[in-house]
Design a protein around this motif. Sequence first.
Motif, mmCIF file in Angstrom:
data_model
loop_
_atom_site.group_PDB
_atom_site.id
_atom_site.type_symbol
_atom_site.label_atom_id
_atom_site.label_comp_id
_atom_site.label_asym_id
_atom_site.label_seq_id
_atom_site.Cartn_x
_atom_site.Cartn_y
_atom_site.Cartn_z
ATOM 1 N N PHE A 238 0.833 -1.270 -0.035
ATOM 2 C CA PHE A 238 0.042 0.019 0.100
ATOM 3 C C PHE A 238 0.795 1.166 0.017
ATOM 4 O O PHE A 238 1.871 1.401 1.104
ATOM 5 C CB PHE A 238 -0.790 0.134 1.347
ATOM 6 N N THR A 239 0.535 2.254 -1.072
ATOM 7 C CA THR A 239 1.392 3.277 -0.757
ATOM 8 C C THR A 239 0.408 4.617 -0.382
ATOM 9 O O THR A 239 0.925 5.590 -0.245
ATOM 10 C CB THR A 239 1.883 3.865 -2.541
ATOM 11 N N ASP A 240 -0.885 4.044 -0.202
ATOM 12 C CA ASP A 240 -1.756 5.114 0.204
ATOM 13 C C ASP A 240 -2.389 4.390 1.720
ATOM 14 O O ASP A 240 -2.915 3.305 1.333
ATOM 15 C CB ASP A 240 -2.956 5.312 -0.774
ATOM 16 N N ALA A 279 -1.077 6.222 11.895
ATOM 17 C CA ALA A 279 0.243 7.118 11.859
ATOM 18 C C ALA A 279 1.225 6.332 11.575
ATOM 19 O O ALA A 279 2.326 6.659 10.738
ATOM 20 C CB ALA A 279 0.177 7.393 13.131
ATOM 21 N N GLU A 280 1.150 4.846 12.081
ATOM 22 C CA GLU A 280 2.328 3.918 12.137
ATOM 23 C C GLU A 280 2.403 3.612 10.484
ATOM 24 O O GLU A 280 3.626 3.264 9.832
ATOM 25 C CB GLU A 280 2.198 2.747 12.878
ATOM 26 N N VAL A 281 1.396 3.361 9.889
ATOM 27 C CA VAL A 281 1.381 2.993 8.374
ATOM 28 C C VAL A 281 1.835 3.940 7.475
ATOM 29 O O VAL A 281 2.623 3.968 6.726
ATOM 30 C CB VAL A 281 -0.135 2.587 8.048
ATOM 31 N N VAL A 282 1.555 5.370 7.862
ATOM 32 C CA VAL A 282 2.137 6.496 7.088
ATOM 33 C C VAL A 282 3.531 6.391 7.188
ATOM 34 O O VAL A 282 4.289 6.709 6.357
ATOM 35 C CB VAL A 282 1.068 7.765 7.568
ATOM 36 N N ASP A 288 9.604 3.426 3.868
ATOM 37 C CA ASP A 288 10.003 2.260 2.751
ATOM 38 C C ASP A 288 9.300 2.542 1.632
ATOM 39 O O ASP A 288 9.534 1.643 0.388
ATOM 40 C CB ASP A 288 9.592 0.914 3.486
ATOM 41 N N GLY A 289 8.688 3.440 1.358
ATOM 42 C CA GLY A 289 7.883 3.671 -0.079
ATOM 43 C C GLY A 289 6.530 2.939 -0.029
ATOM 44 O O GLY A 289 5.712 3.596 -1.077
#
Length: 303
Positions: A238-240, A279-282, A288-289
Motif C-alpha cells: 500500500f502506498t496510500d 500514523a504507523e502505516v503512514v 520504505d515507499g
Amino acid sequence: MTQPDFRTPELDALAERIIPATHFEFPTETARDRFFHNTRMLDVKQHVHNAYRTNPRSMVDHMITNLQLSGTQDLLDLGCGNGFILEHLRPHLADGTITGLDNAPAVLDAARRRLHGTATPCSWIESSADDLTMLADDSFDRVMANYMIHYVPDLDRCFTAIRRVMRPGGIFQLTTDRADSMLEMYDVHFEALRALDAPDDLFKATPKGRLSLDTGAAQLAEYFEHVEKVTWQDQLRFTDPAPFMRFYEVGHNHCCASSVPDSRFDDGFYARLRGLVEAEVVRRIQADGYFAVTKFTGSFLCR
Ligand SMILES: C[S@@+](CC[C@H](N)C(=O)[O-])C[C@H]1O[C@@H](n2cnc3c(N)ncnc32)[C@H](O)[C@@H]1O
C-alpha cells in the motif's frame, strides 16, 4: 512459474515475538449474523487482496491448478460466500456443475445472483457445512472449503460427510492461512493496542488458528488417505493508507477487536486505535515507499 518467496529471517523473528499462542474463535452464528449478514466484509477483502497484490498469479489461479479441472466436474463449495471464487472457476467447469453451500443467506443470495445466467448449472444450499444430509453419496468430483473451516462447529461430522459425498478419485481442497499471515497488520495493531493500554484478551491471533496451514495436516490425515499441502504467498503493498485502513477496519474488524460488541470499548476507543495504526502505516510508507502485508496462505489437497 516460480513462486515469489517473501519469507525473511526478520519476518520469522517478528512472528516468533508477536503472534500470541491463543487465537480468536467465533461461533458460526456470530459469523452469520454479524460478519456475513451482508457482503460488505467480503467485498472489501476481495477487492484489497486482488488490487494490492504483488504475486502475478492470483489465489484463484492457485486454486484452478490445485483442482485439476477438465471442465466436466461436479463441484461443491462449502462456505461459498458471495461466489467470488466460483465466478472465476466457472469457465473451467463449462460442462460440469456447481453447488454452493453457505449458512449465511445474504452472501448465498449474492452468489446466486453473481452466477445467474451462466451456462454451468448451479444450485445453492443454505446449510451448515457439517450438515450435508441433503446430498447423496458419491455425488461430487471436487469439494472445496476456502477460508471458512474455522467457523464450522463439528469438524468430525463435516470431514466425514465430505468423504461420503466425494466420489472415489475426487479432490477435497481446504484453503486456510498460517497463524502469522498478514503479520505486519498484527504488528501495527498490537503496537497501537499497547499504546492504549488495552486488556490482554485483545492480544490474540487470527481465528484461523483453529485449523491453520501449520496444524491442519494432522487433523485431515484422520479422514483422508493422502493430504498434500500446497503453499501460496503474496505481499500486499500500500502506498496510500486509506485502502489498508478499510481492510483493517471493515475487512478484519480491527484484527477482531471489534468483531463482537464489547461494553468496555466505545467508538472513541476504536477511533484512537485507528489513529495510531494509521500514523504507523503512514510512517512506514514514508520510510520504505510502501506498507507491506505479507500473506502466508495455501491449501490442503485431500484424496
Ligand atoms: C471468509 S468467508 C469465505 C468465503 C469464500 N469461501 C471465499 O473464500 O471467498 C467465510 C464463509 O463461510 C461461511 N460460513 C461460516 N460458517 C459456516 C458454516 N458452519 N457452514 C457453512 N458456511 C459457513 C460464511 O457465511 C462465509 O460466507
